[in-house]
Design a protein around this motif. Structure first.
Motif, PDB file in Angstrom:
ATOM      1  N   TRP A 146     -38.469 -45.020 -78.270  1.00 19.61           N
ATOM      2  CA  TRP A 146     -38.501 -44.266 -77.009  1.00 19.61           C
ATOM      3  C   TRP A 146     -39.895 -43.735 -76.660  1.00 19.61           C
ATOM      4  O   TRP A 146     -40.165 -43.426 -75.505  1.00 19.61           O
ATOM      5  CB  TRP A 146     -37.503 -43.114 -77.070  1.00 19.61           C
ATOM      6  CG  TRP A 146     -37.751 -42.149 -78.190  1.00 19.61           C
ATOM      7  CD1 TRP A 146     -38.624 -41.094 -78.199  1.00 19.61           C
ATOM      8  CD2 TRP A 146     -37.139 -42.174 -79.481  1.00 19.61           C
ATOM      9  NE1 TRP A 146     -38.588 -40.455 -79.404  1.00 19.61           N
ATOM     10  CE2 TRP A 146     -37.681 -41.087 -80.214  1.00 19.61           C
ATOM     11  CE3 TRP A 146     -36.177 -42.981 -80.085  1.00 19.61           C
ATOM     12  CZ2 TRP A 146     -37.285 -40.796 -81.530  1.00 19.61           C
ATOM     13  CZ3 TRP A 146     -35.795 -42.703 -81.382  1.00 19.61           C
ATOM     14  CH2 TRP A 146     -36.339 -41.634 -82.096  1.00 19.61           C
ATOM     15  N   ASN A 150     -42.182 -45.252 -71.288  1.00 21.12           N
ATOM     16  CA  ASN A 150     -42.782 -44.434 -70.238  1.00 21.12           C
ATOM     17  C   ASN A 150     -43.362 -45.373 -69.189  1.00 21.12           C
ATOM     18  O   ASN A 150     -43.573 -46.565 -69.461  1.00 21.12           O
ATOM     19  CB  ASN A 150     -43.853 -43.500 -70.814  1.00 21.12           C
ATOM     20  CG  ASN A 150     -44.957 -44.257 -71.525  1.00 21.12           C
ATOM     21  OD1 ASN A 150     -45.784 -44.917 -70.900  1.00 21.12           O
ATOM     22  ND2 ASN A 150     -44.982 -44.183 -72.865  1.00 21.12           N
ATOM     23  N   GLU A 171     -38.324 -44.740 -67.891  1.00 19.27           N
ATOM     24  CA  GLU A 171     -38.656 -43.341 -68.139  1.00 19.27           C
ATOM     25  C   GLU A 171     -37.578 -42.709 -69.004  1.00 19.27           C
ATOM     26  O   GLU A 171     -36.386 -42.960 -68.793  1.00 19.27           O
ATOM     27  CB  GLU A 171     -38.756 -42.563 -66.832  1.00 19.27           C
ATOM     28  CG  GLU A 171     -39.927 -42.947 -65.940  1.00 19.27           C
ATOM     29  CD  GLU A 171     -39.966 -42.108 -64.672  1.00 19.27           C
ATOM     30  OE1 GLU A 171     -40.928 -41.326 -64.515  1.00 19.27           O
ATOM     31  OE2 GLU A 171     -39.036 -42.233 -63.861  1.00 19.27           O
ATOM     32  N   VAL A 172     -37.983 -41.904 -69.962  1.00 20.63           N
ATOM     33  CA  VAL A 172     -37.042 -41.183 -70.820  1.00 20.63           C
ATOM     34  C   VAL A 172     -36.768 -39.815 -70.215  1.00 20.63           C
ATOM     35  O   VAL A 172     -37.700 -39.079 -69.856  1.00 20.63           O
ATOM     36  CB  VAL A 172     -37.596 -41.036 -72.242  1.00 20.63           C
ATOM     37  CG1 VAL A 172     -36.721 -40.109 -73.078  1.00 20.63           C
ATOM     38  CG2 VAL A 172     -37.695 -42.400 -72.913  1.00 20.63           C
ATOM     39  N   ALA A 173     -35.493 -39.469 -70.105  1.00 23.78           N
ATOM     40  CA  ALA A 173     -35.106 -38.167 -69.553  1.00 23.78           C
ATOM     41  C   ALA A 173     -34.989 -37.116 -70.643  1.00 23.78           C
ATOM     42  O   ALA A 173     -35.369 -35.958 -70.446  1.00 23.78           O
ATOM     43  CB  ALA A 173     -33.789 -38.292 -68.796  1.00 23.78           C
ATOM     44  N   SER A 174     -34.444 -37.516 -71.819  1.00 28.63           N
ATOM     45  CA  SER A 174     -34.277 -36.541 -72.891  1.00 28.63           C
ATOM     46  C   SER A 174     -34.122 -37.240 -74.234  1.00 28.63           C
ATOM     47  O   SER A 174     -33.661 -38.379 -74.305  1.00 28.63           O
ATOM     48  CB  SER A 174     -33.051 -35.649 -72.635  1.00 28.63           C
ATOM     49  OG  SER A 174     -31.859 -36.409 -72.663  1.00 28.63           O
ATOM     50  N   VAL A 175     -34.526 -36.534 -75.292  1.00 31.74           N
ATOM     51  CA  VAL A 175     -34.360 -36.996 -76.666  1.00 31.74           C
ATOM     52  C   VAL A 175     -33.848 -35.816 -77.477  1.00 31.74           C
ATOM     53  O   VAL A 175     -34.509 -34.779 -77.563  1.00 31.74           O
ATOM     54  CB  VAL A 175     -35.690 -37.496 -77.264  1.00 31.74           C
ATOM     55  CG1 VAL A 175     -35.480 -37.968 -78.703  1.00 31.74           C
ATOM     56  CG2 VAL A 175     -36.298 -38.591 -76.417  1.00 31.74           C
ATOM     57  N   SER A 176     -32.655 -35.966 -78.070  1.00 31.97           N
ATOM     58  CA  SER A 176     -32.083 -34.856 -78.811  1.00 31.97           C
ATOM     59  C   SER A 176     -31.094 -35.369 -79.837  1.00 31.97           C
ATOM     60  O   SER A 176     -30.112 -36.044 -79.486  1.00 31.97           O
ATOM     61  CB  SER A 176     -31.383 -33.886 -77.859  1.00 31.97           C
ATOM     62  OG  SER A 176     -30.767 -32.824 -78.568  1.00 31.97           O
ATOM     63  N   VAL A 180     -30.801 -40.574 -76.916  1.00 34.32           N
ATOM     64  CA  VAL A 180     -31.891 -40.746 -75.954  1.00 34.32           C
ATOM     65  C   VAL A 180     -31.297 -41.170 -74.616  1.00 34.32           C
ATOM     66  O   VAL A 180     -30.576 -42.157 -74.531  1.00 34.32           O
ATOM     67  CB  VAL A 180     -32.894 -41.816 -76.437  1.00 34.32           C
ATOM     68  CG1 VAL A 180     -34.000 -42.015 -75.403  1.00 34.32           C
ATOM     69  CG2 VAL A 180     -33.483 -41.417 -77.786  1.00 34.32           C
ATOM     70  N   SER A 181     -31.606 -40.405 -73.572  1.00 36.86           N
ATOM     71  CA  SER A 181     -31.185 -40.749 -72.215  1.00 36.86           C
ATOM     72  C   SER A 181     -32.394 -41.249 -71.445  1.00 36.86           C
ATOM     73  O   SER A 181     -33.481 -40.670 -71.538  1.00 36.86           O
ATOM     74  CB  SER A 181     -30.582 -39.525 -71.507  1.00 36.86           C
ATOM     75  OG  SER A 181     -29.393 -39.120 -72.147  1.00 36.86           O
ATOM     76  N   GLN A 197     -29.251 -46.260 -65.363  1.00 33.83           N
ATOM     77  CA  GLN A 197     -29.333 -45.223 -66.381  1.00 33.83           C
ATOM     78  C   GLN A 197     -28.505 -45.606 -67.607  1.00 33.83           C
ATOM     79  O   GLN A 197     -27.517 -46.324 -67.497  1.00 33.83           O
ATOM     80  CB  GLN A 197     -28.829 -43.892 -65.818  1.00 33.83           C
ATOM     81  CG  GLN A 197     -29.673 -43.353 -64.677  1.00 33.83           C
ATOM     82  CD  GLN A 197     -29.059 -42.102 -64.072  1.00 33.83           C
ATOM     83  OE1 GLN A 197     -27.900 -42.092 -63.654  1.00 33.83           O
ATOM     84  NE2 GLN A 197     -29.837 -41.038 -64.032  1.00 33.83           N
ATOM     85  N   THR A 199     -27.549 -44.008 -71.880  1.00 34.70           N
ATOM     86  CA  THR A 199     -27.755 -43.099 -72.996  1.00 34.70           C
ATOM     87  C   THR A 199     -27.491 -43.880 -74.275  1.00 34.70           C
ATOM     88  O   THR A 199     -26.465 -44.562 -74.390  1.00 34.70           O
ATOM     89  CB  THR A 199     -26.825 -41.879 -72.911  1.00 34.70           C
ATOM     90  OG1 THR A 199     -27.131 -41.136 -71.731  1.00 34.70           O
ATOM     91  CG2 THR A 199     -27.011 -40.974 -74.120  1.00 34.70           C
TER      92      THR A 199
END
Length: 247
Positions: A146, A150, A171-176, A180-181, A197, A199
């Motif tokens: 991820w 970008n 583009e990555v929206a979130s990593v947690s 990864v979204s 989109q 996830t």
């Protein structure tokens, strides 16, 4: 839209143009040939590239996918008549119907929660005959793929079959917590812009081993690359799993 590369006709065409036959397909065909497997399940078959090749090699192939537009594209390809195509999920299949099951193209990562993943593995186990093999790929979280998702590093130009050109970037929206979204953006030469989109769940090799064992599988091998390199010793950044069903 979610998973537009399989659900929107224009993006299905882009997907096919961007994802031709590759090293991963060669790997899966080689693994399939290592053991007798007359009956094969291709789960999450997408536009059918691998399913058609497996059928052409003499296997009775059932290809399952929930995305109608992707299956429409698969059915139009040469050799598609040799494959049984099912629009739906593995829950519609019976027990002990297959000798091998494949989840390719990182489909395994679409099952984000532990419950979704466990349910899938148990369903595949029911569909496989005793000793049948499950083969799938999942990106190694240690490779942190991820970080390259970008706009600058992921921008590419895709040439379609009719010569049209599509600009694409991610583009990555979130990593947690291994989840990864992200969003894939596409700009067509006629001005249309589409966004897909998704996830993804990144599981470690240890997590995969534990979940497979709990579902009734014995892990035979986990490779780190398409050349069968050990985990962590390939630039491919993969976890390629071969597991066998047991009682």
């Amino acid at each position: 839209m979610w998973h537009g590369e399989y659900r929107h006709p224009r993006l299905v065409e882009v997907y096919d143009a961007e994802c031709p036959w590759g090293w991963d397909d060669d790997f899966f065909m080689a693994v399939l040939a290592e053991h007798s497997a007359p009956r094969v399940l291709d789960l999450g078959c997408g536009t059918g590239r691998l399913a058609i090749a497996m059928a052409a090699a003499g296997h009775a192939v059932t290809a399952v996918d929930p995305a109608g537009p992707a299956l429409d594209a698969a059915r139009r390809k040469p050799g598609a008549a040799l494959v049984q195509w099912i629009e739906g999920s593995i829950g519609e299949l019976g027990t002990r119907e297959f000798d091998a099951a494949f989840l390719t193209g990182h489909v395994a990562q679409f099952f984000v929660t532990d419950q979704e993943w466990s349910s899938l593995l148990h369903a595949v186990r029911r569909a496989l005959d005793e000793g049948g093999r499950l083969v799938f790929d999942s990106r190694d979280p240690e490779a942190a793929a991820w970080e390259q998702w970008n706009p600058d590093e992921s921008w590419r130009s895709i040439v379609l079959g009719d010569g049209g050109v599509v600009e694409a970037w991610t583009e990555v929206a979130s990593v947690s917590g291994g989840v990864v979204s992200l969003a894939h953006h596409y700009r067509f030469s006629d001005g249309e812009k589409l966004t897909s989109q998704e996830t993804l769940r990144f599981r470690t090799a240890e997590e995969l081993r534990a979940s497979l064992h709990a579902a009734g599988f014995r892990v035979e091998q986990i490779y780190g690359g398409w050349g069968r390199e050990p985990v962590g010793l390939s630039d491919d950044g993969e976890l390629i799993v071969i597991a066998a069903a047991f009682s």
